[in-house]
Enzyme design. Sequence first.
Site, mmCIF file in Angstrom:
data_model
loop_
_atom_site.group_PDB
_atom_site.id
_atom_site.type_symbol
_atom_site.label_atom_id
_atom_site.label_comp_id
_atom_site.label_asym_id
_atom_site.label_seq_id
_atom_site.Cartn_x
_atom_site.Cartn_y
_atom_site.Cartn_z
ATOM 1 N N GLN A 68 0.815 -1.225 0.000
ATOM 2 C CA GLN A 68 0.000 0.000 0.000
ATOM 3 C C GLN A 68 0.846 1.272 0.000
ATOM 4 O OE1 GLN A 68 -2.614 -1.591 3.369
ATOM 5 N NE2 GLN A 68 -4.049 -0.349 2.191
ATOM 6 N N LEU A 125 -7.835 1.455 2.875
ATOM 7 C CA LEU A 125 -7.237 2.762 2.586
ATOM 8 C C LEU A 125 -6.873 2.870 1.102
ATOM 9 C CD1 LEU A 125 -4.924 2.963 5.713
ATOM 10 C CD2 LEU A 125 -7.020 4.279 5.321
ATOM 11 N N GLU A 161 -4.743 -7.912 5.447
ATOM 12 C CA GLU A 161 -3.347 -7.469 5.209
ATOM 13 C C GLU A 161 -2.538 -8.548 4.485
ATOM 14 O OE1 GLU A 161 -3.292 -4.513 5.498
ATOM 15 O OE2 GLU A 161 -4.767 -4.147 7.061
#
Length: 176
Positions: A55, A98, A140
């Site tokens: 990310q 996000l 994740e």
Amino acid sequence: MEETAHEMKIYTYPDPVLKTPAEPVREIDGELQRLIDWMIETMYDAPGIGLAANQVGVLKRVIVFERQPRERRRNPGVLINPEIVLGEDQIKWEEACLSVPDFSAEVVRKGQVKVRGLDRQGNPSDIEAEDLLAVCLQHEVDHLNGTLFIDHISALKRALYKKKLTKMLKEQDEMD
Ligand code: GNR
Ligand code: NI
């Protein structure tokens, strides 16, 4: 801005870095420690409860997360080269990311997991988690494999999100 601030840019869908599997970490050196510190800062600043290295544009198998996502106190966790070694029960959770702006959707995952990896000192570390932390850790580890939560929803919902995103990007374009 504070001098100690090291927030990193968060890459968003459809950036190819989010689709690329990250490489195992071979050496836990100063550069990796710095990356971990910056990732923790970036996660809390966002704010988010987890962050994978993809990310922030780094293809290394590193994740950071908040160990007690329901508490106000900051209690960051780190796993290097994480692997899900046990998963039990199913839960449905409304997920956001996000890297996937302005969207959330229910995803079915394991409700309890054991995730095995290394801590930031390089010592073996097992994290047992349930509910939101279990969902976060699976989310994740998915990032490290180049998978987003929208890859787990129906093709129709995903198509609707892509349409909405295209419209948002076009409107933004017209503004500048
Ligand atoms: O901050 C986050 N919240 C969240 C909520 C439900 C399910 C997963 C997450 S992870 C997300 C941060 C993020 O994008 N991590 O990759
Ligand atoms: Ni995410």
